[in-house]
Design a protein around this motif. Structure first.
Motif, short mmCIF file in Angstrom:
data_model
loop_
_atom_site.label_atom_id
_atom_site.label_comp_id
_atom_site.label_asym_id
_atom_site.label_seq_id
_atom_site.Cartn_x
_atom_site.Cartn_y
_atom_site.Cartn_z
N SER A 225 -4.25 -25.86 -10.78
CA SER A 225 -4.27 -24.88 -11.42
C SER A 225 -3.49 -23.60 -10.38
O SER A 225 -3.31 -23.94 -9.32
CB SER A 225 -5.25 -24.24 -12.08
N TYR A 226 -3.65 -22.38 -10.68
CA TYR A 226 -2.99 -21.44 -9.86
C TYR A 226 -3.80 -20.11 -10.01
O TYR A 226 -4.40 -20.16 -11.11
CB TYR A 226 -1.44 -20.97 -9.85
N VAL A 227 -4.22 -19.41 -9.05
CA VAL A 227 -5.00 -17.96 -9.17
C VAL A 227 -4.05 -17.18 -8.88
O VAL A 227 -2.80 -17.08 -8.26
CB VAL A 227 -5.87 -18.09 -8.02
N GLU A 228 -4.26 -15.80 -9.60
CA GLU A 228 -3.43 -14.58 -9.32
C GLU A 228 -4.49 -13.26 -9.11
O GLU A 228 -5.23 -13.08 -9.80
CB GLU A 228 -2.66 -14.37 -10.56
N MET A 229 -3.99 -12.79 -7.97
CA MET A 229 -4.82 -11.73 -7.65
C MET A 229 -4.12 -10.34 -7.82
O MET A 229 -3.10 -10.21 -8.30
CB MET A 229 -5.27 -11.78 -5.85
N PRO A 230 -5.09 -9.06 -7.71
CA PRO A 230 -4.19 -7.99 -7.99
C PRO A 230 -2.88 -7.85 -7.44
O PRO A 230 -2.86 -8.13 -6.20
CB PRO A 230 -5.30 -6.86 -7.50
N TRP A 231 -1.98 -7.27 -8.03
CA TRP A 231 -0.58 -7.02 -7.46
C TRP A 231 -0.41 -6.01 -6.49
O TRP A 231 -1.23 -4.97 -6.53
CB TRP A 231 0.46 -7.00 -8.56
N THR A 232 0.49 -6.15 -5.63
CA THR A 232 0.70 -4.79 -4.87
C THR A 232 2.39 -4.73 -4.96
O THR A 232 3.12 -5.64 -5.44
CB THR A 232 0.81 -4.95 -3.37
N GLY A 233 2.87 -3.38 -4.89
CA GLY A 233 4.42 -3.40 -5.13
C GLY A 233 4.70 -2.13 -4.32
O GLY A 233 3.87 -0.99 -3.93
N ARG A 234 6.07 -1.99 -3.63
CA ARG A 234 6.62 -0.94 -2.98
C ARG A 234 7.67 -0.73 -3.34
O ARG A 234 8.67 -1.51 -3.47
CB ARG A 234 6.54 -1.26 -1.43
N LEU A 235 8.21 0.53 -3.21
CA LEU A 235 9.66 1.10 -3.29
C LEU A 235 10.26 2.02 -2.28
O LEU A 235 9.36 2.96 -1.96
CB LEU A 235 9.86 1.76 -4.56
#
Length: 327
Positions: A225-235
């Motif tokens: 399966s896969y895991v997904e942690m809290p996202w990050t993002g930058r502009l």
């Protein structure tokens, strides 16, 4: 006869489940570089019987895959990357079709899982099963195509035949010259209220990182399966130094939080793309930067949830590709 680099193709297809690869269905357009890597976890075990000789028991603990890519965006195929990253969108309309995207807030998205192929039609190639984006960067600059780069994680890389019968799809590249409007708003939720002149924007770099990884369980060397942690993002944006940007700069240097909302719109015929980002200027701000002799200010924003906007990133894609045509 050796396989020449110009003979190597990248093909893809949509999987219904993570662990089951499918036959190639599409020649993915716009990729200038695509690196496919098999990732082993091999260990040479040692114990107290080995002396100076070192370990003598080599074992395979795990196998997975990864890929990196770079290229230019098209209105027809950027949807595959957005679907894979942000969740498979349901198109509305009867043509052109509209797809709405948003960063996840309370639950992980349901992505378009891809089988990604690289190889030669005659000799063969390799397929990464269960390909999921672990990061996507989109860049914009004058006189350039809208550029993209990023990384995939995958369950496994395996030998697989390439298709020799796929036709090359017609596409429309997304260009800087197609920017129809720019918006720079206060952090109030309403996106697109304040218009910037197109010359204000000199450079734009959006990075979305979902922090995904393949999860391996006991009983197999490949992932289950896969895991997904809290996202990050930058502009990161480089803007002309003018009365508008100076007012924002004055706020920042005064020690007051500078939070902004930025929107860029592209249009070509019936095709369009909208990218919206809400964030907080967090890092050092370069004052009086230079862009071919023009003075610029550079803002680096970290994603920040805006309650009225209901998110920190949204996108809207309009093209002529129906749901059934997304292969």
């Amino acid at each position: 006869m050796p396989v020449m680099q110009f003979e190597v193709l990248v093909q893809s297809a949509t999987q219904s489940v993570l662990l089951t690869g499918v036959a190639p269905a599409l020649l993915l357009r716009g990729l200038e570089e695509f690196n496919l890597t098999s990732v082993p976890d091999i260990e040479v075990l040692s114990d107290l019987t080995q002396g100076l000789s070192g370990g003598d028991a080599a074992v395979v603990q795990g196998m997975s895959g990864k890929a990196s890519f770079s290229g230019w965006c098209t209105y027809q195929h950027i949807g595959y990357f957005l679907d894979n990253l942000l969740g498979q969108a349901t198109p509305s309309g009867a043509g052109p079709y509209t797809r709405n995207y948003a960063a996840p807030i309370n639950s992980a998205p349901s992505p378009r899982i891809l089988s990604l192929y690289k190889g030669d039609v005659t000799v063969g190639g390799y397929r990464m099963v269960g390909s999921l984006l672990s990061g996507l960067t989109i860049k914009l600059a004058p006189k350039k195509s809208l550029a993209m780069s990023g990384d995939f994680v995958g369950v496994v890389v395996e030998p697989q035949a390439m298709s020799g019968v796929l036709s090359k799809p017609a596409i429309t590249p997304i260009l800087a010259s197609q920017v129809s409007s720019l918006k720079l708003d206060t952090f109030a939720g309403t996106m697109g209220a304040t218009t910037l002149t197109n010359c204000t924007l000199r450079n734009y770099e959006l990075t979305l990182t979902p922090a995904r990884d393949i999860r391996t369980c006991v009983g197999a060397v490949t992932g289950a399966s896969y895991v997904e942690m809290p996202w990050t993002g930058r502009l990161k944006v480089s803007l002309e130094y003018n009365t508008t940007t100076k007012a924002d700069l004055d706020t920042f240097v005064a020690g007051t939080l500078l939070q902004k909302q930025f929107e860029v719109n592209f249009a070509s015929g019936t095709n369009s793309l909208k990218l919206q980002f809400a964030g907080t200027v967090q890092n050092d701000v370069q004052i009086f930067g230079d862009d071919d002799g023009v003075t610029v200010v550079e803002f680096d924003m970290e994603r920040t949830y805006q309650s009225t906007f209901g998110n920190w990133f949204k996108a809207v894609l309009v093209n002529s590709v129906s749901g059934a045509q997304m292969l």
